[in-house]
Scaffold this motif. Sequence first.
Motif, mmCIF file in Angstrom:
data_model
loop_
_atom_site.group_PDB
_atom_site.id
_atom_site.type_symbol
_atom_site.label_atom_id
_atom_site.label_comp_id
_atom_site.label_asym_id
_atom_site.label_seq_id
_atom_site.Cartn_x
_atom_site.Cartn_y
_atom_site.Cartn_z
ATOM 1 N N GLY A 254 0.818 -1.210 0.000
ATOM 2 C CA GLY A 254 0.000 0.000 0.000
ATOM 3 C C GLY A 254 0.846 1.251 0.000
ATOM 4 N N ALA A 255 1.894 1.261 0.828
ATOM 5 C CA ALA A 255 2.787 2.418 0.866
ATOM 6 C C ALA A 255 3.493 2.602 -0.476
ATOM 7 C CB ALA A 255 3.804 2.241 1.983
ATOM 8 N N ALA A 256 3.897 1.489 -1.102
ATOM 9 C CA ALA A 256 4.569 1.576 -2.398
ATOM 10 C C ALA A 256 3.651 2.180 -3.457
ATOM 11 C CB ALA A 256 5.044 0.184 -2.826
ATOM 12 N N HIS A 257 2.365 1.769 -3.458
ATOM 13 C CA HIS A 257 1.414 2.359 -4.403
ATOM 14 C C HIS A 257 1.184 3.839 -4.100
ATOM 15 C CE1 HIS A 257 0.028 -0.654 -7.204
ATOM 16 N NE2 HIS A 257 -0.120 -1.555 -6.246
ATOM 17 N N HIS A 258 1.201 4.204 -2.834
ATOM 18 C CA HIS A 258 1.018 5.606 -2.446
ATOM 19 C C HIS A 258 2.172 6.463 -2.953
ATOM 20 C CE1 HIS A 258 0.136 9.161 -0.084
ATOM 21 N NE2 HIS A 258 1.234 9.015 0.626
ATOM 22 N N ASP A 266 -0.978 4.741 -7.256
ATOM 23 C CA ASP A 266 -2.399 4.414 -7.342
ATOM 24 C C ASP A 266 -2.986 4.563 -5.939
ATOM 25 O OD1 ASP A 266 -4.921 3.169 -7.426
ATOM 26 O OD2 ASP A 266 -4.290 1.767 -8.989
ATOM 27 N N ARG A 267 -3.674 5.676 -5.709
ATOM 28 C CA ARG A 267 -4.170 5.965 -4.362
ATOM 29 C C ARG A 267 -5.246 4.987 -3.916
ATOM 30 N NH1 ARG A 267 -5.556 12.254 -5.168
ATOM 31 N NH2 ARG A 267 -6.690 11.243 -6.874
ATOM 32 N N VAL A 268 -6.094 4.573 -4.835
ATOM 33 C CA VAL A 268 -7.163 3.643 -4.467
ATOM 34 C C VAL A 268 -6.576 2.283 -4.101
ATOM 35 C CG1 VAL A 268 -9.211 2.444 -5.298
ATOM 36 C CG2 VAL A 268 -8.868 4.867 -5.866
ATOM 37 N N ALA A 269 -5.639 1.796 -4.918
ATOM 38 C CA ALA A 269 -4.989 0.519 -4.600
ATOM 39 C C ALA A 269 -4.235 0.626 -3.285
ATOM 40 C CB ALA A 269 -4.050 0.115 -5.724
ATOM 41 N N ALA A 270 -3.564 1.767 -3.073
ATOM 42 C CA ALA A 270 -2.817 1.962 -1.833
ATOM 43 C C ALA A 270 -3.734 1.841 -0.620
ATOM 44 C CB ALA A 270 -2.141 3.328 -1.842
ATOM 45 N N PHE A 288 0.918 4.753 7.557
ATOM 46 C CA PHE A 288 0.543 5.317 6.258
ATOM 47 C C PHE A 288 -0.952 5.575 6.116
ATOM 48 C CE2 PHE A 288 4.122 2.310 5.706
ATOM 49 C CZ PHE A 288 5.102 3.199 5.298
ATOM 50 N N PHE A 289 -1.741 4.971 6.980
ATOM 51 C CA PHE A 289 -3.191 4.935 6.772
ATOM 52 C C PHE A 289 -3.800 6.331 6.649
ATOM 53 C CE2 PHE A 289 -7.632 4.348 7.931
ATOM 54 C CZ PHE A 289 -7.976 3.207 7.218
ATOM 55 N N ASP A 290 -3.592 7.169 7.640
ATOM 56 C CA ASP A 290 -4.222 8.499 7.637
ATOM 57 C C ASP A 290 -3.697 9.371 6.509
ATOM 58 O OD1 ASP A 290 -5.800 7.856 9.803
ATOM 59 O OD2 ASP A 290 -4.411 8.697 11.270
ATOM 60 N N ALA A 291 -2.397 9.261 6.225
ATOM 61 C CA ALA A 291 -1.817 10.084 5.158
ATOM 62 C C ALA A 291 -2.413 9.716 3.807
ATOM 63 C CB ALA A 291 -0.303 9.907 5.134
ATOM 64 N N VAL A 292 -2.589 8.432 3.558
ATOM 65 C CA VAL A 292 -3.176 8.012 2.280
ATOM 66 C C VAL A 292 -4.653 8.382 2.232
ATOM 67 C CG1 VAL A 292 -3.724 6.011 0.846
ATOM 68 C CG2 VAL A 292 -1.502 6.162 1.974
ATOM 69 N N ARG A 293 -5.345 8.162 3.316
ATOM 70 C CA ARG A 293 -6.784 8.460 3.350
ATOM 71 C C ARG A 293 -7.051 9.933 3.073
ATOM 72 N NH1 ARG A 293 -10.689 6.447 8.291
ATOM 73 N NH2 ARG A 293 -12.676 6.544 7.139
#
Length: 319
Positions: A254-258, A266-270, A288-293
């Motif tokens: 997830g972090a790699a996709h972010h 890919d934000r959705v995949a992340a 990474f959760f909150d930053a990606v969200r």
Amino acid sequence: MSWLDRLKGKGADEAQTPEDRPMPDRSTAPEGVEPALPPAEATTTASAAEPVPALEIPAPPPPWPPAEEEMRSALVAAQKGDYDTALSIWEPLAREGHGRAQNNIGACFIDGLGVEQNLELAREWLELSADSGDPVGQRNLARLCLKGLGGAQDTTRALELYRLASEAGDAPAQEMLSFLLFEGTSVPSDPAESKRWATAAAAQGIGSAMTRLGLMAHLDAVSAAPTAPDDSEAANWWRKAAEAGDPDGQALLGAAHHLGAGVPRDRVAAFAWLLRAKAGNSPLADRFFDAVRATLSPEEEAAAERRVSMAEEGPTPAP
């Protein structure tokens, strides 16, 4: 004296030694189900969840043809929760030097399955199993030695036992040995050996070993090109780990996709992978959760949640 009294009494002191009734060596770990030992603590992204003591069916070679059916019957009883019956079958086999039966008795004493929990007796039975050459017994005894459970802590002995089990093809032992050699806290660090055993465990489908191989690839890439590392190999391992169900691998993918590190951004995949990692209690997901969200629109967040829902029915959440 009943079989239960014999188990609770002198325990391993009354059992025959491997020299009394040797078991032939086995090159691969048998299949089966396992009762629980406490998992290894997750300390870094390369953490290994130590698999639990095993109640497993051996692949019995001669001269043990009668034992195969007995072990199978005992396992069926254990799977139904009838440990009284299982232990009554394992006890005479264990006293004849059957390494897997000795291991299974030790596993029961660890968790109090059909007997009162007794880590000292567990260790005695596992010593016998390890001496009989059973790789699962070697792995489970190594765990007790590493943690100082049922006796003195002995990291040297633990490392020796993990090596023996690993060389016999036991995948969980290979994973734990890789973890210890990578961390370098309980035992001296040896990155090359750690990678060797992680590769062996990954080949047998251990997801956490795949995650560690990805981390090793990432560290190698950073060493080669600190400002622009090529994380494609790392991301490939993290994808394999994620698809194998390892929560830390899911978090790192997830972090790699972010970040677009080794895979397309890919934000959705992340977020989909981070949702799965968080559901699996990966401590890495929280980083990474909150930053990606925060980068997602409501529609994108909903799309990620749909991917996770679909993944539970079969497909994986990333393209």
